[in-house]
Design a protein around this motif. Structure first.
Motif, PDB file in Angstrom:
ATOM      1  N   LEU A 132       0.828  -1.205   0.000  1.00 25.22           N
ATOM      2  CA  LEU A 132       0.000   0.000   0.000  1.00 25.22           C
ATOM      3  C   LEU A 132       0.865   1.259   0.000  1.00 25.22           C
ATOM      4  CD1 LEU A 132      -2.628  -1.262   2.590  1.00 25.22           C
ATOM      5  CD2 LEU A 132      -2.876  -1.157   0.098  1.00 25.22           C
ATOM      6  N   TYR A 133       1.964   1.229   0.752  1.00 22.54           N
ATOM      7  CA  TYR A 133       2.875   2.372   0.804  1.00 22.54           C
ATOM      8  C   TYR A 133       3.473   2.652  -0.572  1.00 22.54           C
ATOM      9  CZ  TYR A 133       6.722   5.342   2.417  1.00 22.54           C
ATOM     10  OH  TYR A 133       7.597   6.379   2.599  1.00 22.54           O
ATOM     11  N   GLU A 135       2.250   1.854  -3.466  1.00 21.94           N
ATOM     12  CA  GLU A 135       1.198   2.356  -4.360  1.00 21.94           C
ATOM     13  C   GLU A 135       0.948   3.847  -4.126  1.00 21.94           C
ATOM     14  OE1 GLU A 135      -1.975  -0.365  -3.510  1.00 21.94           O
ATOM     15  OE2 GLU A 135      -1.177  -1.867  -4.909  1.00 21.94           O
ATOM     16  N   GLU A 136       0.908   4.244  -2.855  1.00 19.66           N
ATOM     17  CA  GLU A 136       0.657   5.656  -2.554  1.00 19.66           C
ATOM     18  C   GLU A 136       1.852   6.530  -2.954  1.00 19.66           C
ATOM     19  OE1 GLU A 136      -1.389   8.023   1.123  1.00 19.66           O
ATOM     20  OE2 GLU A 136      -1.740   5.858   0.963  1.00 19.66           O
ATOM     21  N   GLU A 139       1.710   7.212  -6.634  1.00 18.77           N
ATOM     22  CA  GLU A 139       0.744   8.277  -6.941  1.00 18.77           C
ATOM     23  C   GLU A 139       1.350   9.649  -6.686  1.00 18.77           C
ATOM     24  OE1 GLU A 139      -3.064   7.757  -5.038  1.00 18.77           O
ATOM     25  OE2 GLU A 139      -3.070   5.610  -5.526  1.00 18.77           O
ATOM     26  N   ILE A 140       2.073   9.789  -5.586  1.00 11.52           N
ATOM     27  CA  ILE A 140       2.687  11.077  -5.245  1.00 11.52           C
ATOM     28  C   ILE A 140       3.736  11.450  -6.285  1.00 11.52           C
ATOM     29  CG2 ILE A 140       4.222  12.217  -3.594  1.00 11.52           C
ATOM     30  CD1 ILE A 140       2.629  10.678  -1.389  1.00 11.52           C
ATOM     31  N   VAL A 152       1.989  13.833   3.865  1.00 12.08           N
ATOM     32  CA  VAL A 152       2.926  12.728   3.615  1.00 12.08           C
ATOM     33  C   VAL A 152       3.324  12.071   4.928  1.00 12.08           C
ATOM     34  CG1 VAL A 152       5.221  12.128   2.748  1.00 12.08           C
ATOM     35  CG2 VAL A 152       3.766  13.693   1.460  1.00 12.08           C
ATOM     36  N   MET A 155       0.652   9.826   6.004  1.00 10.69           N
ATOM     37  CA  MET A 155       0.683   8.605   5.204  1.00 10.69           C
ATOM     38  C   MET A 155       1.752   7.663   5.749  1.00 10.69           C
ATOM     39  SD  MET A 155       1.873   7.921   1.277  1.00 10.69           S
ATOM     40  CE  MET A 155       3.559   8.200   1.732  1.00 10.69           C
ATOM     41  N   ARG A 156       2.925   8.202   6.034  1.00 12.01           N
ATOM     42  CA  ARG A 156       4.010   7.361   6.558  1.00 12.01           C
ATOM     43  C   ARG A 156       3.600   6.694   7.866  1.00 12.01           C
ATOM     44  NH1 ARG A 156       8.744  11.518   4.914  1.00 12.01           N
ATOM     45  NH2 ARG A 156       9.354  10.476   3.009  1.00 12.01           N
ATOM     46  N   ARG A 158       0.655   5.880   8.831  1.00 10.06           N
ATOM     47  CA  ARG A 158      -0.322   4.820   8.537  1.00 10.06           C
ATOM     48  C   ARG A 158       0.380   3.525   8.141  1.00 10.06           C
ATOM     49  NH1 ARG A 158      -2.873   8.707   5.542  1.00 10.06           N
ATOM     50  NH2 ARG A 158      -2.389   7.740   3.550  1.00 10.06           N
ATOM     51  N   TYR A 159       1.551   3.640   7.517  1.00 11.47           N
ATOM     52  CA  TYR A 159       2.267   2.458   7.032  1.00 11.47           C
ATOM     53  C   TYR A 159       3.508   2.145   7.861  1.00 11.47           C
ATOM     54  CZ  TYR A 159      -0.904   3.150   3.158  1.00 11.47           C
ATOM     55  OH  TYR A 159      -2.034   3.311   2.395  1.00 11.47           O
TER      56      TYR A 159
END
Length: 185
Positions: A132-133, A135-136, A139-140, A152, A155-156, A158-159
């Motif tokens: 998932l990381y 993939e995100e 996108e960035i 960001v 996001m970090r 979360r993973y």
């Protein structure tokens, strides 16, 4: 039950200006670990970071990478390249066949300080955190616009990625000019 066999070059690819990641074994295929083949371009530095519950294994297939996997005597925020552990461990220039295992809670990093791409096999557990990381991140990178550093960082978190030093991507054409720090990933 059916296993998975992939011929060379096969798997789902994520290609960005900074990395090429090929998903080899994933949660979607029933794997409890994630396995990727990663092409690391010249000038790419993932930055030192730590995971509280993930563990990782890196195996250099081609080229050379600088590798770090220890708690340094002193953490610096700008660069990990000169870190040293209390026991005298230092960053290692690793070639084909070298590997690095990173247990949870261990600061680690890799960079390609050469002028040729490097290729590694990357294994992370638990699955699918790094899938998932990646993939995100793709996108960035592909957005090509400025990104909110706080978004960001969320996001970090979360993973399970706690960044210590910045990710840096300085392609060879920029190495003689000015390095670019990409705070977005």
């Amino acid at each position: 039950m059916t296993g998975l066999i992939l011929p060379p070059g096969q798997g789902r690819k994520l290609i960005t200006k900074a990395q090429e990641v090929t998903f080899k074994a994933t949660a979607a295929q029933g794997s409890s670990v994630s396995v990727f083949e990663v092409v690391v371009p010249p000038g790419f530095d993932v930055g030192a970071h730590v995971h509280s519950h993930s563990e990782e294994f890196f195996y250099v297939l081609e080229g050379e990478l600088d590798l770090l996997a220890f708690e340094p005597t002193t953490r610096t925020r700008e660069s990990w390249h000169d870190w040293e552990s209390p026991g005298g461990d230092r960053v290692v220039r690793a070639g084909e066949g070298a590997c690095m295992f990173v247990p949870p809670g261990t600061p680690h990093a890799f960079r390609n300080a050469t002028d040729k791409p490097a290729r590694m096999l990357f294994h992370s557990s638990p699955s699918p955190d790094h899938e998932l990381y990646f993939e995100e991140i793709a996108e960035i990178w592909s957005a090509g616009t400025s990104v909110d550093p706080e978004a960001v960082e969320r996001m970090r978190r979360r993973y399970d990625v706690s960044q210590i030093t910045p990710l840096i991507y300085a392609p060879p054409t920029l190495l003689d000019a000015e390095s670019t720090t990409e705070p977005a990933v």
